[in-house]
Design an enzyme around this catalytic site. Structure first.
Site, PDB file in Angstrom:
ATOM      1  N   ALA A 126      -1.387   2.299  -2.341  1.00 18.51           N
ATOM      2  CA  ALA A 126      -1.740   3.106  -1.087  1.00 18.51           C
ATOM      3  C   ALA A 126      -0.827   4.227  -0.723  1.00 18.51           C
ATOM      4  CB  ALA A 126      -1.790   2.123   0.083  1.00 18.51           C
ATOM      5  N   GLU A 127       0.539   3.866  -0.687  1.00 18.87           N
ATOM      6  CA  GLU A 127       1.667   4.789  -0.298  1.00 18.87           C
ATOM      7  C   GLU A 127       1.529   5.775  -1.136  1.00 18.87           C
ATOM      8  OE1 GLU A 127       5.938   5.376   1.421  1.00 18.87           O
ATOM      9  OE2 GLU A 127       5.135   3.252   1.464  1.00 18.87           O
ATOM     10  N   THR A 128       1.425   5.783  -2.274  1.00 12.53           N
ATOM     11  CA  THR A 128       1.391   6.852  -3.446  1.00 12.53           C
ATOM     12  C   THR A 128       0.378   7.758  -2.954  1.00 12.53           C
ATOM     13  OG1 THR A 128       2.357   5.463  -5.327  1.00 12.53           O
ATOM     14  CG2 THR A 128       1.295   7.477  -5.919  1.00 12.53           C
TER      15      THR A 128
END
Length: 162
Positions: free
Chosen positions: A74-76
């Site tokens: 998700a953060e990527t």
């Protein structure tokens, strides 16, 4: 994932970075962590970022996809969207990540799709939906990134993704 050959970038984004002497498709990756986790970026623009990640190798002791692996995916994806929104004069730095895990997955691939909720001058917020191969939602996430001006000390980095 450092071998990204098929990432689909909007041509105007490729051209913007090429004017700065940066070959964006060859530079682009999810970093060392994404490589170790098998993240593969399939599509990338400020409007939509799509990637897959194998469950195998990214599980917790019970054999389920690790929640932290979903958070990395998700953060990527959110960081990539924010970086592309900010353009070559900004770097994207994640400042808030929220993940809700809905179901366990034991095998196969999960797919993450990031779409913008807010794209401003100094922040960008993306919703990331992670689904299993049956298109069932595994995780809902939201990432907010700070968009900072690139400074010479940043070493020409285009993103602080992940």
């Amino acid at each position: 994932m450092g071998e990204q050959h098929d990432v689909k970038f909007p041509q105007e984004v490729v051209d913007e970075y090429a004017a700065l002497g940066v070959d964006l498709p060859s530079l682009f990756s999810a970093g060392h962590l994404g490589t170790r986790m098998g993240v593969e970026i399939l599509e990338a623009s400020a409007e939509r970022v799509v990637a897959t990640m194998p469950v195998e190798g990214n599980t917790q002791p019970y054999g389920l996809l690790h929640g932290g692996a979903s958070a990395v995916l998700a953060e990527t994806l959110g960081s990539i969207g924010a970086m592309l929104h900010g353009g070559s004069s900004k770097i994207a730095v994640g400042v808030d990540l929220n993940c809700t895990h809905h179901r366990g997955v034991r095998s196969g691939l999960v797919t993450g799709v990031a779409t913008p909720l807010h794209r401003g001058r100094s922040t960008a917020t993306y919703e990331i939906v992670i689904s299993d191969e049956q298109e069932r939602r595994v995780c809902s996430a939201r990432l907010t990134c700070l968009l900072r001006d690139v400074k010479p000390a940043d070493g020409g980095r285009t993103s602080a993704a992940g």
